[in-house]
Design a protein around this motif. Structure first.
Motif, short mmCIF file in Angstrom:
data_model
loop_
_atom_site.label_atom_id
_atom_site.label_comp_id
_atom_site.label_asym_id
_atom_site.label_seq_id
_atom_site.Cartn_x
_atom_site.Cartn_y
_atom_site.Cartn_z
N LEU A 215 52.86 36.62 30.65
CA LEU A 215 51.38 36.28 30.25
C LEU A 215 50.71 35.72 31.34
CD1 LEU A 215 51.78 35.39 26.63
CD2 LEU A 215 51.12 37.46 27.62
N PHE A 216 51.40 34.97 32.14
CA PHE A 216 50.97 34.18 33.43
C PHE A 216 50.77 35.23 34.43
CE2 PHE A 216 52.11 30.22 31.60
CZ PHE A 216 50.68 29.32 31.99
N GLU A 217 51.35 36.49 34.60
CA GLU A 217 51.17 37.45 35.60
C GLU A 217 49.88 38.14 34.96
OE1 GLU A 217 53.00 41.73 37.13
OE2 GLU A 217 53.91 40.80 35.44
N VAL A 218 49.48 38.38 33.66
CA VAL A 218 48.31 38.56 33.31
C VAL A 218 47.22 37.92 33.65
CG1 VAL A 218 46.76 39.43 31.50
CG2 VAL A 218 49.25 40.15 31.38
N ALA A 219 47.45 36.51 33.69
CA ALA A 219 46.58 35.74 34.08
C ALA A 219 46.03 35.63 35.48
CB ALA A 219 46.99 33.94 33.69
N PHE A 220 47.28 35.84 36.44
CA PHE A 220 46.81 35.75 37.90
C PHE A 220 46.10 36.92 37.98
CE2 PHE A 220 51.32 37.24 38.57
CZ PHE A 220 51.21 38.18 39.29
N ALA A 221 46.37 38.45 37.51
CA ALA A 221 45.71 39.44 37.78
C ALA A 221 44.26 39.47 37.12
CB ALA A 221 46.34 40.61 36.92
N PHE A 222 43.90 38.71 36.14
CA PHE A 222 42.75 38.25 35.64
C PHE A 222 41.85 37.54 36.50
CE2 PHE A 222 39.70 35.28 33.48
CZ PHE A 222 38.97 36.19 32.92
N CYS A 223 42.44 36.56 37.17
CA CYS A 223 41.59 35.65 37.92
C CYS A 223 41.29 36.61 39.34
CB CYS A 223 42.70 34.46 38.45
SG CYS A 223 42.96 33.31 37.31
N LEU A 224 42.10 37.37 39.78
CA LEU A 224 41.93 38.27 40.88
C LEU A 224 40.72 39.09 40.56
CD1 LEU A 224 43.13 38.77 43.92
CD2 LEU A 224 44.50 40.66 42.68
N GLY A 225 40.64 39.72 39.41
CA GLY A 225 39.66 40.80 38.75
C GLY A 225 38.26 39.73 38.97
N LYS A 226 38.38 38.58 38.63
CA LYS A 226 37.32 37.74 38.51
C LYS A 226 36.56 37.22 39.85
CE LYS A 226 35.30 36.19 35.33
NZ LYS A 226 34.10 36.51 34.50
N THR A 227 37.41 37.24 41.00
CA THR A 227 36.87 36.85 42.39
C THR A 227 36.10 38.20 42.97
OG1 THR A 227 38.80 38.15 43.45
CG2 THR A 227 39.18 35.74 42.87
N LYS A 228 36.09 39.44 42.15
CA LYS A 228 35.15 40.54 42.76
C LYS A 228 33.85 40.03 42.44
CE LYS A 228 36.65 44.03 40.75
NZ LYS A 228 36.92 45.52 40.39
N ASP A 229 33.58 39.67 41.08
CA ASP A 229 32.00 39.21 40.62
C ASP A 229 31.66 37.75 41.15
OD1 ASP A 229 32.26 41.56 39.67
OD2 ASP A 229 33.38 40.92 37.97
N SER A 230 32.36 37.14 41.90
CA SER A 230 32.06 35.87 42.11
C SER A 230 31.81 35.61 43.83
CB SER A 230 33.02 34.77 41.82
OG SER A 230 34.26 35.00 42.30
N SER A 231 31.30 34.58 44.09
CA SER A 231 31.16 34.18 45.67
C SER A 231 31.04 32.65 45.79
CB SER A 231 30.00 34.69 46.11
OG SER A 231 28.69 34.10 45.42
N ILE B 172 37.85 43.03 28.57
CA ILE B 172 37.15 42.10 29.56
C ILE B 172 36.20 42.70 30.59
CG2 ILE B 172 36.97 39.97 30.90
CD1 ILE B 172 39.56 39.19 29.08
N PHE B 173 36.88 43.64 31.48
CA PHE B 173 36.08 44.35 32.52
C PHE B 173 35.61 45.47 32.10
CE2 PHE B 173 39.23 41.32 34.68
CZ PHE B 173 38.26 40.49 35.18
N LYS B 174 35.45 45.92 30.93
CA LYS B 174 34.95 47.25 30.15
C LYS B 174 35.48 48.42 31.05
CE LYS B 174 32.77 44.60 27.67
NZ LYS B 174 33.42 44.28 26.48
N GLU B 175 36.83 48.59 31.55
CA GLU B 175 37.48 49.83 32.12
C GLU B 175 37.29 50.83 30.99
OE1 GLU B 175 40.85 48.66 33.80
OE2 GLU B 175 39.97 47.47 35.45
N THR B 176 37.54 52.09 31.37
CA THR B 176 37.55 53.10 30.39
C THR B 176 38.98 53.16 29.68
OG1 THR B 176 38.32 54.58 31.84
CG2 THR B 176 35.99 54.42 31.44
N ALA B 177 38.86 53.53 28.48
CA ALA B 177 40.42 53.66 27.70
C ALA B 177 40.20 54.98 27.01
CB ALA B 177 39.90 52.57 26.38
N THR B 178 40.52 55.84 27.69
CA THR B 178 40.92 57.35 27.72
C THR B 178 42.24 57.74 26.67
OG1 THR B 178 42.04 57.83 29.54
CG2 THR B 178 39.74 57.98 29.80
N PHE B 179 42.07 58.61 26.21
CA PHE B 179 43.39 59.09 25.45
C PHE B 179 44.71 59.14 26.22
CE2 PHE B 179 46.47 62.06 24.08
CZ PHE B 179 46.97 61.69 22.92
N LEU B 180 44.74 59.46 27.36
CA LEU B 180 45.71 59.51 28.17
C LEU B 180 46.17 58.12 28.57
CD1 LEU B 180 45.35 62.78 30.26
CD2 LEU B 180 47.14 62.42 28.54
#
Length: 109
Positions: free
Chosen positions: A11-27, A80-88
Motif C-alpha cells: 500500500l505504501f508502494e501505491v502511495a509513492f506512485a500516487f505522489c509521483l503522479g501528483k508531481t506532474k500537476d504541481s509546481s 483519481i487520475f481519470k485514466e481509461t478503464a478498458t475491458f482488456l
C-alpha cells in the motif's frame, strides 16, 4: 503477521506512485512536497518489505509486493487520475489479482 506487513508495504508502494503522479500537476513548493511524500512512502515501503522478507520467501514476497503496488496504482490511475478503464485493462488487472492470490495460497510461510 509478516503477510500483513507485506500488504502494508504494498500500500505504501501505491502511495509513492500516487505522489509521483501528483508531481506532474504541481509546481514550486507543492511539487517538492509531493517529492518528499514520494521519498517518505518509498522508504517506509522498502523498510516494511525488508521486514517481511525476513520470514517470507523472497520471490513470493517481492512478487506480491509489486503486484499490490501494480494493482493499486492502476486503480488510483483509474479513479483519481481519470485514466481509461478498458475491458482488456480490467481483464489483465483481475488476472494479476488472481496471480497474487495464487502466490499467497501456494506459499509455505
Amino acid at each position: 503477521m509478516n503477510w500483513i506487513i507485506l500488504i502494508v508495504a504494498g500500500l505504501f508502494e501505491v502511495a509513492f506512485a500516487f505522489c509521483l503522479g501528483k508531481t506532474k500537476d504541481s509546481s514550486g513548493n507543492e511539487m517538492y512536497l509531493w517529492y518528499a511524500g514520494f521519498l517518505i512512502a518509498l522508504c517506509i515501503s522498502m523498510g516494511l518489505l525488508i521486514k517481511a522478507t525476513q520470514t517470507l520467501p523472497i520471490g513470493t514476497a517481492y512478487a506480491v509486493w509489486t503486484g499490490i503496488g501494480a494493482v493499486g496504482t492502476v486503480l488510483v490511475g483509474i479513479f483519481i487520475f481519470k485514466e481509461t478503464a478498458t475491458f482488456l485493462r480490467l481483464l489483465f488487472l483481475f488476472t494479476l489479482i488472481g496471480s497474487i492470490i495464487g502466490l499467497k495460497a501456494v506459499s509455505h510461510s
